[in-house]
Design a protein around this motif. Structure first.
Motif, mmCIF file in Angstrom:
data_model
loop_
_atom_site.group_PDB
_atom_site.id
_atom_site.type_symbol
_atom_site.label_atom_id
_atom_site.label_comp_id
_atom_site.label_asym_id
_atom_site.label_seq_id
_atom_site.Cartn_x
_atom_site.Cartn_y
_atom_site.Cartn_z
ATOM 1 N N ARG A 186 -2.530 45.427 24.669
ATOM 2 C CA ARG A 186 -1.032 45.849 24.726
ATOM 3 C C ARG A 186 -0.824 47.460 24.550
ATOM 4 O O ARG A 186 -1.338 47.897 23.752
ATOM 5 N N TYR A 187 -0.270 48.119 25.506
ATOM 6 C CA TYR A 187 -0.065 49.322 25.876
ATOM 7 C C TYR A 187 1.291 49.956 25.834
ATOM 8 O O TYR A 187 2.103 49.153 25.973
ATOM 9 N N LEU A 188 1.583 51.205 25.432
ATOM 10 C CA LEU A 188 2.805 52.053 25.573
ATOM 11 C C LEU A 188 2.440 52.756 26.729
ATOM 12 O O LEU A 188 1.595 53.709 26.669
ATOM 13 N N GLN A 189 3.131 52.642 27.793
ATOM 14 C CA GLN A 189 3.142 53.729 28.963
ATOM 15 C C GLN A 189 3.686 55.083 28.649
ATOM 16 O O GLN A 189 4.899 55.104 28.664
ATOM 17 N N LEU A 190 2.769 56.189 28.664
ATOM 18 C CA LEU A 190 3.675 57.563 28.341
ATOM 19 C C LEU A 190 3.510 58.335 29.698
ATOM 20 O O LEU A 190 4.590 59.046 29.792
ATOM 21 N N GLU A 191 2.722 57.944 30.583
ATOM 22 C CA GLU A 191 2.867 58.573 31.935
ATOM 23 C C GLU A 191 4.166 58.237 32.822
ATOM 24 O O GLU A 191 4.657 56.973 32.792
ATOM 25 N N LYS A 192 4.839 59.358 33.261
ATOM 26 C CA LYS A 192 6.066 59.083 34.109
ATOM 27 C C LYS A 192 5.478 58.425 35.614
ATOM 28 O O LYS A 192 4.836 59.066 36.214
ATOM 29 N N ILE A 193 5.883 57.164 36.098
ATOM 30 C CA ILE A 193 5.480 56.715 37.125
ATOM 31 C C ILE A 193 6.855 56.444 37.931
ATOM 32 O O ILE A 193 7.536 55.712 37.551
#
Length: 250
Positions: A186-193
């Motif tokens: 499980r991850y938290l996306q920090l990059e703006k995509i």
């Protein structure tokens, strides 16, 4: 302690992640609180019978009462989590329908119903936010596929709430982040995509982190190196004169 909005698909662990933070109160709408340890208030319609009469107390009425109680500051909570924020919006819609005597926004005339629902919802959210608690929203995600004029397709991922409401809500927090699963991780996306709703006021050094409190706090610290900050939860900036160093009032 940035105010934030976390959204993800079901069973990713949104509430479990937020539950790792201390002094937290969940305002829960879906009844899924078996895997959390923090105190909670379950928001739902209340039906009572008085003889042959059936009385209904709308869930939004209960939410308004909770906001009024939180305004008194007679508690030890530092964080308030709205889980799920889109359910609260739906509760607000039903409350407004009953108030106007309609069955859908369009029944109130062009634009009026929609405007009254949004105004009621967003004004109450801002009322809660102005109390000084650390505010967290949780939402489920919705995936859409858009076909462009040239025939190509784009997949968009965003919180499960109307776009106009989502844009205003995003402006009330410091971070809007998507959580997701990659196989069993499980991850938290920090990059703006592009095409994935999210963003914030931090220059994160990592593109993604594990969906864990310690990893999140470390990413926040790395993003704020050299930036003067203060916690709104326990510090109130004092007046500063040119001849004085900044002071902190606790």
């Amino acid at each position: 302690n940035p105010d934030m909005w976390i959204y993800a698909d079901s069973y990713v662990g949104k509430s479990t992640f937020i539950d790792q933070f201390e002094d937290l109160l969940f305002i829960n709408t879906d009844g899924n609180f078996d895997n959390t340890t923090s105190p909670y208030v379950y928001i739902k319609d209340e039906i009572t019978l008085e003889g042959r009469l059936t009385n209904r107390k709308f869930a939004w009425d209960i939410f308004l009462e909770i906001v009024s109680e939180l305004e008194k500051k007679q508690n030890n909570f530092k964080r308030i989590c709205l889980d799920l924020v889109e359910d609260l919006y739906e509760h607000c819609r039903l409350y407004t329908y009953n108030k106007l005597g309609i069955e859908h926004e369009q029944d109130a005339g062009y634009g009026k119903g929609w405007d009254m629902v949004r105004t009621e919802f967003l004004s109450t959210i801002k009322r809660l936010k102005n109390l000084g608690y650390h505010i967290i929203y949780i939402s489920k995600e919705v995936v859409n596929e858009i076909t462009l004029k040239n025939g190509s397709k784009i997949t968009t991922i965003k919180p499960n709430i109307p776009d106009k409401v989502a844009n205003v809500l995003a402006g009330t927090v410091d971070l809007t982040l998507r959580a997701y699963m990659d196989y069993s991780d499980r991850y938290l996306q920090l990059e703006k995509i592009e095409n994935i709703f999210g963003g914030g006021r931090f220059a994160f050094q990592a593109d993604k982190i594990p969906l864990e409190k310690d990893a999140f706090l470390q990413a926040l610290e790395e993003a704020q190196v050299g930036v003067k900050t203060y916690s709104k939860m326990d510090v109130t900036p004092a007046e500063v004169t040119p001849a004085e160093e900044p002071k902190q009032r606790y």
